[in-house]
Write an enzyme that holds these catalytic residues in place. Structure first.
Site, PDB file in Angstrom:
ATOM      1  CB  CYS A 296      -1.088  -0.171   1.500  1.00  0.00           C
ATOM      2  SG  CYS A 296      -1.993   1.619   1.208  1.00  0.00           S
TER       3      CYS A 296
ATOM      4  CB  CYS B 179      -0.837   2.504   3.852  1.00  0.00           C
ATOM      5  SG  CYS B 179      -2.311   1.473   2.707  1.00  0.00           S
ATOM      6  CG  ASP B 180       2.852   1.408   4.496  1.00  0.00           C
ATOM      7  OD1 ASP B 180       2.599   1.333   5.918  1.00  0.00           O
ATOM      8  OD2 ASP B 180       3.057  -0.082   4.333  1.00  0.00           O
TER       9      ASP B 180
END
Length: 323
Positions: A141, A144-145
């Protein structure tokens, strides 16, 4: 076979399931939640979560799931280990015709309402090094990261629209993005292809297969092989993103619920209602676009509210629930 009847059955945990449980408990729906094969969902294999509201200093994924679980328990949710292995949803449910589910193939539970929050699983390449370094430089992701790799060099695997979109997202944060495409062309739409091709810091490597993710404690590079020439090279990257798709965990519902071509549960626009009355879907099991913890939690709230209204409507119609 022993059997038990509940007012609200929640299938799956994670942000969607636990949030649904919090709202359902506060509405006195006495929910029973089965956590499934991976209690807490994908966030239990995520390290730092920096974009969930309420954690100004960030939080470890497993800790956040423990916090949500504890909050659901505080309001009275009956949280249980175990998997729902089979369902039989009633097309016209009522007091004498509840929805049915089988727990671990040996215990039946019937329910007036069902909230599905089984999530989706990221597809991986299947490399041992990829699994070993998951959460330590390997991610599925970018949204997300990606923040943790600001100003660094990263690689992303994939050739579709999702991969192109995530590569573009990373390009706004990272110094250099290598996009690894296994074939000699991309599957992404022409618009998305043009977007990555014109980005000054994205380098597309066609006919490129990932042989190994390098690093002992964290990612230090990726060994890539040209599928035409056989030539191997090492990319000096600190982040490795896999964007080859997700598979929703919805197989056991296929016989009863309407799914899209990729297996995501179809819900009515602006709600979490499925094609079966009294069955609601939330989180990544029905969201193939955003796939964020905060959006999953939001749909978990929606599912509990929809389920509460459904039960109230049944009672108002004179179909009083008998326990």
């Amino acid at each position: 076979m022993t059997s038990e009847h509940v007012k609200c059955l929640i299938i799956g945990s994670g942000p969607a399931g636990y949030t649904a449980a919090i709202y359902a408990s506060r509405a006195n729906m006495k929910p029973v939640l089965y956590q499934g094969e991976q209690p807490g969902g994908q966030l239990t294999i995520t390290t730092e979560v920096d974009n969930f509201p309420g954690y100004p200093n960030g939080v470890q994924g497993p800790q956040m799931m423990q916090d949500l679980e504890a909050q659901a328990r505080r309001f009275g949710t009956d949280i249980r280990y175990g998997m729902i292995t089979k369902v039989v949803f009633a097309e016209q449910p009522g007091p004498n015709n509840p929805h049915r589910a089988l727990v671990d193939d040996k215990y039946e539970i019937t329910a007036d309402s069902v909230i599905i929050s089984t999530g989706a699983s990221a597809k991986w390449l299947g490399l041992p090094s990829e699994m070993r370094l998951n959460g330590r430089g390997v991610s599925a992701c970018a949204v997300c990261d990606g923040f943790f790799f600001r100003g660094q060099d990263v690689a992303i695997v994939g050739a579709g629209d999702t991969a192109a979109e995530e590569a573009s997202y990373l390009a706004n944060l990272c110094r250099k993005v290598y996009m690894l495409v296994r074939r000699d062309e991309m599957r992404a739409s022409q618009f998305m292809q043009q977007r990555v091709k014109t980005a000054h810091n994205i380098e597309i490597l066609y006919n490129s297969a990932t042989e190994e993710v390098l690093g002992d404690e964290d990612v230090t590079g990726v060994l890539v092989k040209n599928t035409v020439t056989g030539e191997e090279r090492v990319l000096d990257v600190t982040g490795f993103f896999v964007a080859i798709g997700h598979k929703p965990n919805t197989d056991i519902f296929r016989e009863f619920l309407d799914l899209d071509d990729n297996g995501y549960i179809l819900t009515e626009k602006g709600s979490t209602r499925t094609n079966i009355p009294g069955v609601f879907a939330c989180g990544d099991a029905q969201d193939n676009i955003y796939r964020q913890a905060v959006t999953a939690a939001g749909t978990g709230c929606m599912a509990a509210l929809d389920a509460e209204r459904y039960l109230v409507t049944l009672e108002m119609q004179g179909e009083e629930i008998v326990h």
